[in-house]
Design a protein around this motif. Structure first.
Motif, mmCIF file in Angstrom:
data_model
loop_
_atom_site.group_PDB
_atom_site.id
_atom_site.type_symbol
_atom_site.label_atom_id
_atom_site.label_comp_id
_atom_site.label_asym_id
_atom_site.label_seq_id
_atom_site.Cartn_x
_atom_site.Cartn_y
_atom_site.Cartn_z
ATOM 1 N N ALA A 66 0.708 -1.160 0.045
ATOM 2 C CA ALA A 66 0.139 0.121 -0.028
ATOM 3 C C ALA A 66 0.725 1.306 0.029
ATOM 4 C CB ALA A 66 -0.873 -0.167 1.148
ATOM 5 N N VAL A 67 1.785 1.358 0.796
ATOM 6 C CA VAL A 67 3.038 2.520 0.885
ATOM 7 C C VAL A 67 3.470 2.647 -0.583
ATOM 8 C CG1 VAL A 67 5.046 3.364 1.754
ATOM 9 C CG2 VAL A 67 3.090 2.287 3.333
ATOM 10 N N ALA A 68 3.986 1.448 -1.165
ATOM 11 C CA ALA A 68 4.519 1.485 -2.491
ATOM 12 C C ALA A 68 3.491 1.973 -3.587
ATOM 13 C CB ALA A 68 4.990 -0.010 -3.108
ATOM 14 N N LEU A 69 2.324 1.903 -3.478
ATOM 15 C CA LEU A 69 1.276 2.234 -4.561
ATOM 16 C C LEU A 69 1.015 3.700 -4.206
ATOM 17 C CD1 LEU A 69 -1.330 -0.310 -4.462
ATOM 18 C CD2 LEU A 69 -0.091 0.455 -6.350
ATOM 19 N N ALA A 70 0.907 4.184 -2.975
ATOM 20 C CA ALA A 70 0.863 5.798 -2.761
ATOM 21 C C ALA A 70 2.101 6.426 -3.121
ATOM 22 C CB ALA A 70 0.905 5.734 -0.985
ATOM 23 N N SER A 71 3.135 5.786 -2.933
ATOM 24 C CA SER A 71 4.689 6.472 -3.508
ATOM 25 C C SER A 71 4.557 6.611 -4.976
ATOM 26 C CB SER A 71 5.642 5.395 -3.093
ATOM 27 O OG SER A 71 5.860 5.415 -1.639
ATOM 28 N N THR A 72 4.008 5.607 -5.559
ATOM 29 C CA THR A 72 3.858 5.518 -7.137
ATOM 30 C C THR A 72 3.026 6.968 -7.491
ATOM 31 O OG1 THR A 72 4.187 3.018 -7.098
ATOM 32 C CG2 THR A 72 3.312 4.298 -9.108
ATOM 33 N N ARG A 73 1.921 7.134 -6.979
ATOM 34 C CA ARG A 73 0.885 8.112 -7.223
ATOM 35 C C ARG A 73 1.781 9.483 -6.863
ATOM 36 N NH1 ARG A 73 -4.953 7.749 -5.310
ATOM 37 N NH2 ARG A 73 -4.843 9.655 -6.513
ATOM 38 N N ILE A 74 2.599 9.415 -5.730
ATOM 39 C CA ILE A 74 3.247 10.739 -5.486
ATOM 40 C C ILE A 74 4.369 10.943 -6.611
ATOM 41 C CG2 ILE A 74 5.148 11.685 -4.012
ATOM 42 C CD1 ILE A 74 3.659 10.264 -1.602
ATOM 43 N N TRP A 75 4.736 9.828 -7.407
ATOM 44 C CA TRP A 75 5.883 10.104 -8.192
ATOM 45 C C TRP A 75 4.968 10.591 -9.528
ATOM 46 C CZ3 TRP A 75 10.717 10.375 -9.985
ATOM 47 C CH2 TRP A 75 11.872 10.184 -8.957
ATOM 48 N N ILE A 76 3.887 10.304 -9.819
ATOM 49 C CA ILE A 76 3.131 10.399 -11.028
ATOM 50 C C ILE A 76 2.704 11.741 -10.959
ATOM 51 C CG2 ILE A 76 0.810 9.960 -12.116
ATOM 52 C CD1 ILE A 76 1.166 6.887 -11.591
ATOM 53 N N ARG A 77 2.365 12.469 -9.904
ATOM 54 C CA ARG A 77 2.082 13.441 -9.545
ATOM 55 C C ARG A 77 3.347 14.417 -9.902
ATOM 56 N NH1 ARG A 77 -1.446 13.200 -4.200
ATOM 57 N NH2 ARG A 77 -3.361 12.154 -4.946
ATOM 58 N N ALA A 78 4.543 14.100 -9.324
ATOM 59 C CA ALA A 78 5.536 14.833 -9.563
ATOM 60 C C ALA A 78 6.106 14.841 -11.110
ATOM 61 C CB ALA A 78 6.768 14.184 -8.832
ATOM 62 N N ILE A 79 5.750 13.830 -11.638
ATOM 63 C CA ILE A 79 6.009 13.823 -13.274
ATOM 64 C C ILE A 79 4.919 14.612 -14.036
ATOM 65 C CG2 ILE A 79 6.482 12.463 -15.223
ATOM 66 C CD1 ILE A 79 7.291 10.214 -13.360
ATOM 67 N N GLU A 80 3.886 14.580 -13.553
ATOM 68 C CA GLU A 80 3.007 15.571 -14.352
ATOM 69 C C GLU A 80 2.999 16.760 -14.165
ATOM 70 O OE1 GLU A 80 -0.660 13.931 -12.931
ATOM 71 O OE2 GLU A 80 -1.026 12.336 -14.507
ATOM 72 N N SER A 81 3.563 17.370 -12.999
ATOM 73 C CA SER A 81 3.866 18.757 -12.441
ATOM 74 C C SER A 81 5.044 19.161 -13.042
ATOM 75 C CB SER A 81 3.434 18.976 -11.255
ATOM 76 O OG SER A 81 4.443 18.327 -10.514
ATOM 77 N N ALA A 82 5.803 18.513 -13.282
ATOM 78 C CA ALA A 82 7.341 19.023 -13.929
ATOM 79 C C ALA A 82 7.124 19.644 -15.286
ATOM 80 C CB ALA A 82 8.105 17.617 -14.217
ATOM 81 N N PRO A 83 7.645 21.030 -15.168
ATOM 82 C CA PRO A 83 7.890 21.551 -16.398
ATOM 83 C C PRO A 83 8.382 20.937 -17.823
ATOM 84 C CG PRO A 83 9.442 22.476 -14.948
ATOM 85 C CD PRO A 83 8.792 21.358 -14.340
#
Length: 127
Positions: free
Chosen positions: A110-127
């Motif tokens: 569950a922590v790994a899945l939440a971390s994956t979502r954090i990574w996806i958000r970071a990639i999407e918001s990168a310029p």
């Protein structure tokens, strides 16, 4: 463990009573550390030695009871806040915040899945 931008890089689940400094070398072992910033709870000569032997620099302030005090640059020590922010982001996911899982494997997943979502958000918001 997080990188310089904030998203989690490595995850390790330990027992609740285990000290973080006992497993820090396991987290740092696979990655070549250049700058390791940690809080006073990770103050250990073995950890500092491990980081310097790997070619990195340890920026870990000493505990107040130690006679010889290490100095850490204030701006660099402020980067430690990135780890605290990741914990806050992980606690936004109900399953990781309330620890509803009975087995360590499912909680780590569950922590790994939440971390994956954090990574996806970071990639999407990168310029």
């Amino acid at each position: 463990m997080v990188d310089q931008d904030g998203p989690p890089v490595r995850l390790l689940l330990t027992a609740g009573q285990a000290s973080d400094k006992t497993v820090a070398t396991l987290l740092l072992g696979a990655l070549p550390p250049s700058q390791v910033v940690a809080d006073r709870g990770h103050d250990s000569m073995a950890l500092v030695r491990f980081v310097t032997e790997c070619g990195g620099e340890a920026h870990i302030p000493t505990q107040s009871r130690m006679r010889l005090q290490r100095c850490v640059a204030r701006d660099l020590y402020g980067k430690r806040n990135l780890v605290e922010r990741v914990f806050c982001r992980l606690e936004q996911f109900r399953r990781t915040a309330t620890c509803v899982d009975k087995h360590a494997d499912t909680f780590l997943a569950a922590v790994a899945l939440a971390s994956t979502r954090i990574w996806i958000r970071a990639i999407e918001s990168a310029p």
